[in-house]
Design a protein around this motif. Structure first.
Motif, mmCIF file in Angstrom:
data_model
loop_
_atom_site.group_PDB
_atom_site.id
_atom_site.type_symbol
_atom_site.label_atom_id
_atom_site.label_comp_id
_atom_site.label_asym_id
_atom_site.label_seq_id
_atom_site.Cartn_x
_atom_site.Cartn_y
_atom_site.Cartn_z
ATOM 1 N N ALA A 1 5.734 -8.065 -12.482
ATOM 2 C CA ALA A 1 6.819 -8.688 -11.713
ATOM 3 C C ALA A 1 6.287 -9.487 -10.528
ATOM 4 C CB ALA A 1 7.774 -7.610 -11.211
ATOM 5 N N PRO A 2 6.988 -10.535 -10.144
ATOM 6 C CA PRO A 2 6.574 -11.312 -8.978
ATOM 7 C C PRO A 2 6.951 -10.641 -7.649
ATOM 8 C CG PRO A 2 8.537 -12.263 -9.931
ATOM 9 C CD PRO A 2 8.118 -11.142 -10.840
ATOM 10 N N ARG A 3 7.891 -9.669 -7.730
ATOM 11 C CA ARG A 3 8.350 -8.990 -6.514
ATOM 12 C C ARG A 3 8.646 -7.532 -6.869
ATOM 13 N NH1 ARG A 3 13.899 -9.884 -3.273
ATOM 14 N NH2 ARG A 3 13.251 -8.876 -1.360
ATOM 15 N N ARG B 1 -3.731 -4.723 -4.734
ATOM 16 C CA ARG B 1 -3.530 -5.308 -6.067
ATOM 17 C C ARG B 1 -2.413 -6.342 -6.061
ATOM 18 N NH1 ARG B 1 -4.711 -0.782 -10.645
ATOM 19 N NH2 ARG B 1 -6.844 -0.475 -9.973
ATOM 20 N N ALA B 2 -1.343 -6.027 -5.349
ATOM 21 C CA ALA B 2 -0.226 -6.976 -5.269
ATOM 22 C C ALA B 2 -0.685 -8.275 -4.609
ATOM 23 C CB ALA B 2 0.938 -6.359 -4.506
ATOM 24 N N THR B 3 -1.421 -8.157 -3.531
ATOM 25 C CA THR B 3 -1.921 -9.342 -2.826
ATOM 26 C C THR B 3 -2.824 -10.170 -3.733
ATOM 27 O OG1 THR B 3 -1.768 -8.217 -0.694
ATOM 28 C CG2 THR B 3 -3.236 -10.127 -0.813
ATOM 29 N N SER C 1 4.807 -9.920 -4.259
ATOM 30 C CA SER C 1 5.410 -9.385 -3.047
ATOM 31 C C SER C 1 5.701 -7.905 -3.271
ATOM 32 C CB SER C 1 6.705 -10.138 -2.753
ATOM 33 O OG SER C 1 7.421 -9.492 -1.732
ATOM 34 N N LEU C 2 5.144 -7.042 -2.414
ATOM 35 C CA LEU C 2 5.357 -5.596 -2.510
ATOM 36 C C LEU C 2 5.964 -5.115 -1.206
ATOM 37 C CD1 LEU C 2 4.943 -2.804 -3.859
ATOM 38 C CD2 LEU C 2 2.640 -2.796 -2.848
ATOM 39 N N ALA C 3 7.070 -4.389 -1.298
ATOM 40 C CA ALA C 3 7.739 -3.890 -0.096
ATOM 41 C C ALA C 3 8.218 -2.462 -0.294
ATOM 42 C CB ALA C 3 8.925 -4.777 0.263
#
Length: 75
Positions: free
Chosen positions: A11-13, A38-40, A45-47
């Motif tokens: 996923a992109p987010r 890993r997301a970076t 985008s990871l929140a």
């Protein structure tokens, strides 16, 4: 945390809803830090969203909450 890594791969987010989580320890903190890396690397985008109580305090004290809070949140 394999589910988190799989989400980052697809996923992109990605948002991790912590509303029902009452306790976290160093293992979870490490997983979030690794997931952020890993997301970076993948441009994802990871929140972390809705942390409360103990979870919010731990994430804030360790400096992880500001790194993984949604951009428009009041972390």
């Amino acid at each position: 945390m394999d589910v988190l890594q799989a989400a980052i791969a697809r996923a992109p987010r990605v948002q991790v809803d912590l509303a029902r989580i009452r306790y976290i320890d160093s293992t979870v903190l490490n997983a979030f830090v690794n997931a952020r890396g890993r997301a970076t690397d993948r441009g994802v985008s990871l929140a972390l969203v809705n942390p409360t109580g103990h979870v919010r305090r731990v994430l804030s004290m360790t400096g992880i909450l500001p790194l993984l809070a949604e951009p428009d949140s009041d972390s």
